[in-house]
Enzyme design. Structure first.
Site, PDB file in Angstrom:
ATOM      1  N   GLU A  31     -10.485  -2.469   4.217  1.00 15.05           N
ATOM      2  CA  GLU A  31      -9.160  -1.933   4.570  1.00 15.05           C
ATOM      3  C   GLU A  31      -8.971  -0.546   3.939  1.00 15.05           C
ATOM      4  O   GLU A  31      -9.685  -0.169   3.006  1.00 15.05           O
ATOM      5  CB  GLU A  31      -8.056  -2.857   4.043  1.00 15.05           C
ATOM      6  CG  GLU A  31      -8.124  -4.278   4.595  1.00 15.05           C
ATOM      7  CD  GLU A  31      -6.983  -5.168   4.101  1.00 15.05           C
ATOM      8  OE1 GLU A  31      -6.442  -5.912   4.917  1.00 15.05           O
ATOM      9  OE2 GLU A  31      -6.642  -5.126   2.903  1.00 15.05           O
ATOM     10  N   ASP A  86       0.769  -1.253   0.000  1.00 15.71           N
ATOM     11  CA  ASP A  86       0.000   0.000   0.000  1.00 15.71           C
ATOM     12  C   ASP A  86       0.803   1.308   0.000  1.00 15.71           C
ATOM     13  O   ASP A  86       1.776   1.438   0.749  1.00 15.71           O
ATOM     14  CB  ASP A  86      -0.852   0.098   1.276  1.00 15.71           C
ATOM     15  CG  ASP A  86      -1.559  -1.176   1.629  1.00 15.71           C
ATOM     16  OD1 ASP A  86      -1.508  -2.124   0.854  1.00 15.71           O
ATOM     17  OD2 ASP A  86      -2.156  -1.201   2.716  1.00 15.71           O
TER      18      ASP A  86
HETATM   19  C1  FRU Z   1      -3.855  -3.652   2.784  1.00 18.06           C
HETATM   20  C2  FRU Z   1      -3.237  -4.065   4.100  1.00 18.06           C
HETATM   21  C3  FRU Z   1      -3.597  -3.068   5.192  1.00 18.06           C
HETATM   22  C4  FRU Z   1      -2.484  -3.226   6.164  1.00 18.06           C
HETATM   23  C5  FRU Z   1      -1.298  -3.464   5.267  1.00 18.06           C
HETATM   24  C6  FRU Z   1      -0.257  -4.383   5.838  1.00 18.06           C
HETATM   25  O1  FRU Z   1      -3.188  -4.104   1.672  1.00 18.06           O
HETATM   26  O2  FRU Z   1      -3.646  -5.356   4.443  1.00 18.06           O
HETATM   27  O3  FRU Z   1      -4.883  -3.265   5.743  1.00 18.06           O
HETATM   28  O4  FRU Z   1      -2.312  -2.098   6.973  1.00 18.06           O
HETATM   29  O5  FRU Z   1      -1.816  -4.032   4.075  1.00 18.06           O
HETATM   30  O6  FRU Z   1       0.857  -4.448   5.018  1.00 18.06           O
END
Ligand code: FRU
Length: 535
Positions: free
Chosen positions: A245, A71
């Site tokens: 998310e 992300d």
């Molecule tokens: C989304 C996610 C988020 C989390 C991060 C962990 O892709 O699962 O919810 O904070 O990646 O790397």
């Protein structure tokens, strides 16, 4: 250093042989020296190219130099710099040891890599989150009258996630974790990805944060970024086939309606996306600082219909004089992200995109366009077809052999009121192609990457995607951005986008246009531009 040693050794040996060689040919030693010099240069440059070759390294999309990325995080603008932090594993090319990587850009096109911003520490990983400029120093983290940058992120431990702060007083170059962390802890295993912004009307900070398993987001408010009070929640709603998310919440201008804005709530979802796996959905409505009221919608609204657009969140603190809402997404999918055939890095971001809202007969729709800054990448010498029949356009395309591997293609069609579907193929080798199908009968744009190049690294990678089209007044406008390993499609002026990774052969490209029997649409124009690399 090693290159220099190598180079001087080669040079010395070759040089000593020259008089003997000259004696055996009709060339003078000087002529031979010049020839040898150029030969050496050629060999060295070919060698360097071969050594530096990283198949599939995107040329105008952001990638980390090495290792794993997911992300985008903490995107914030300050003092002429667009900050891009990102979920990063400093130790490997798969997910793990999550930390925040960091890069900045002055133009949203070229990126400068900076050292790791926030590292995993004492068993606490740094999960996704946001960053803001604390203009009023409400947090008290500022120094010498300067406004601090404050990052709000999720601290992750086994079965426990909470929200934490870190701050920087040197334009994001170094960060201090707040000693009072965590600032928000509900004793939950799944509670993450805080996106914080300044809510002008109530003069408070607002946080939207996900409760992934409950398919909900919570809204919190704060005066100092440290003490948070829960003020509202939203969900489950829309698409709920996976964990919620990386939310975002912002007001957005409605195209063509001066001064009109609506609030947009972004909720990324994994799995359960429109092309399988990860996807990004949105809700349009109103937000009063506490509650978000969504307009009624018949079905989930997708920001992008491809398989490779996830965790998209927008930049904070873009100057009012600029006025844009800009975001980008992680250009991959949790289904196969760890298996994509790239090394020594894994994952890229999409291009930054400018957002707006458009009123359509079906309701408000999110519109995305590549940021205008990307036009700098256009090379001289666009190839243009200024309009004609479908067959003429197909013939013209056939004559455009050897297209560059980095391309921007614009195509507009008219009178597509008939029932004939037509296809645009991007050929990347004799038996490799990525196919776009425009079907006026089903009003769908299909994307088939099953023959796009390497697909076998994961059994679900070859899957297709489709996006709805409106064919307003029988017209269709498509804009494609083709990089070494991705295709982004902006249809109907950004109303529908499809983002897909592809792993084709290197080399030149060719585009073809084909259709079934029946009346064909007109082609009102085609522009093909080669793009420059930023690498
Ligand atoms: C989304 C996610 C988020 C989390 C991060 C962990 O892709 O699962 O919810 O904070 O990646 O790397």
């Amino acid at each position: 250093m090693r290159d220099d040693v190598l180079l001087s050794g080669v040079r010395e040996n070759a040089w000593r042989q020259l008089p003997r060689l000259a004696a055996r040919t009709s060339l003078t030693p000087t002529m031979l020296k010049v020839a040898a010099f150029f030969l050496l240069l050629l060999t060295l440059s070919l060698g360097a190219q071969e050594m530096g070759r990283e198949p599939f390294r995107p040329q105008f999309h952001f990638t980390p130099e090495r290792n794993w990325m997911n992300d985008p995080n903490g995107m914030v603008y300050l003092d002429g710099e667009w900050h891009l932090f990102y979920q990063y594993n400093p130790e490997g090319d798969k997910w793990g040891h999550m930390s925040w990587g960091h890069a900045v850009s002055r133009d949203l096109v070229s990126w400068e890599h900076l050292p790791l911003a926030l590292a995993e520490e004492d068993g606490v990983m740094i999960f996704s989150g946001s960053a803001v400029v604390d203009w009023g120093n409400t947090s008290g983290f500022g120094k010498d009258g300067q406004s601090p940058l404050v990052a709000i992120y999720t601290g992750h431990r086994e079965k426990r996630q909470d929200q934490r702060l870190a701050f920087s007083n040197d334009r994001g170059r170094t960060w201090t974790k707040y000693e009072g962390n965590p600032v928000l802890d509900l004793n939950l295993a799944d509670f993450r990805d805080p996106k914080v912004s300044w809510h002008e009307a109530s003069a408070r900070w607002v946080m939207v944060v996900a409760l992934p398993a409950e398919k909900k987001v919570h809204f919190y408010s704060s005066r100092d970024l440290k003490a948070w009070e829960r003020v509202g929640e939203f969900g489950p709603a829309g698409a709920v086939g996976g964990a919620w998310e990386c939310p975002d919440l912002f007001p957005l201008a409605v195209e063509g309606e001066k001064g009109a804005t609506k609030w947009v709530l972004i909720v990324n979802l994994n799995p359960g996306g429109p092309a399988g796996g990860s996807g990004c959905q949105y809700f349009v409505g109103d937000f009063d600082g506490n509650r978000f009221a969504a307009e009624t919608q018949a079905a989930p609204l997708w920001a992008d219909f491809g398989a490779d657009f996830y965790a998209a969140v927008s930049w904070s603190d873009v100057p009012v004089t600029d006025g844009r809402r800009i975001w980008l997404g992680w250009m991959s999918n949790w289904k196969y992200a760890e298996a994509v055939p790239t090394a020594p890095w894994r994952s890229a971001m999409t291009v930054p995109r400018t957002l707006s809202l458009r009123k359509t007969p079906e309701g408000m729709r999110l519109v995305q366009r590549p940021v205008v800054e990307l036009e700098k990448l256009r090379q001289e010498g666009a190839r243009t077809f200024s309009g004609g029949s479908f067959l003429e356009a197909a013939e013209w395309l056939k004559a455009q052999a050897d297209l560059a591997p980095l391309l921007e293609v614009e195509m507009t069609f008219a009178e597509v009121a008939d029932k004939t579907a037509f296809a645009i193929d991007i050929h990347t080798g004799p038996d490799e192609r990525t196919t776009l199908t425009c079907d006026p009968a089903t009003k769908q744009l299909g994307l088939d990457r099953s023959r796009s190049g390497q697909v076998a690294f994961h059994k679900e990678f070859a899957s297709g995607a489709s996006a709805p089209l409106r064919f307003v007044d029988g017209r269709l406008a498509l804009r494609l951005l083709l990089d070494t390993s991705s295709l982004e499609i902006f249809a109907e002026n950004g109303e529908a986008t499809v983002t897909k990774l592809i792993f084709p052969k290197a080399g030149s490209r060719q585009i073809s246009l084909t259709s079934g029997p029946g009346a064909n649409p007109l082609v009102s124009g085609i522009t093909i531009r080669a793009l420059r690399s930023t690498q």
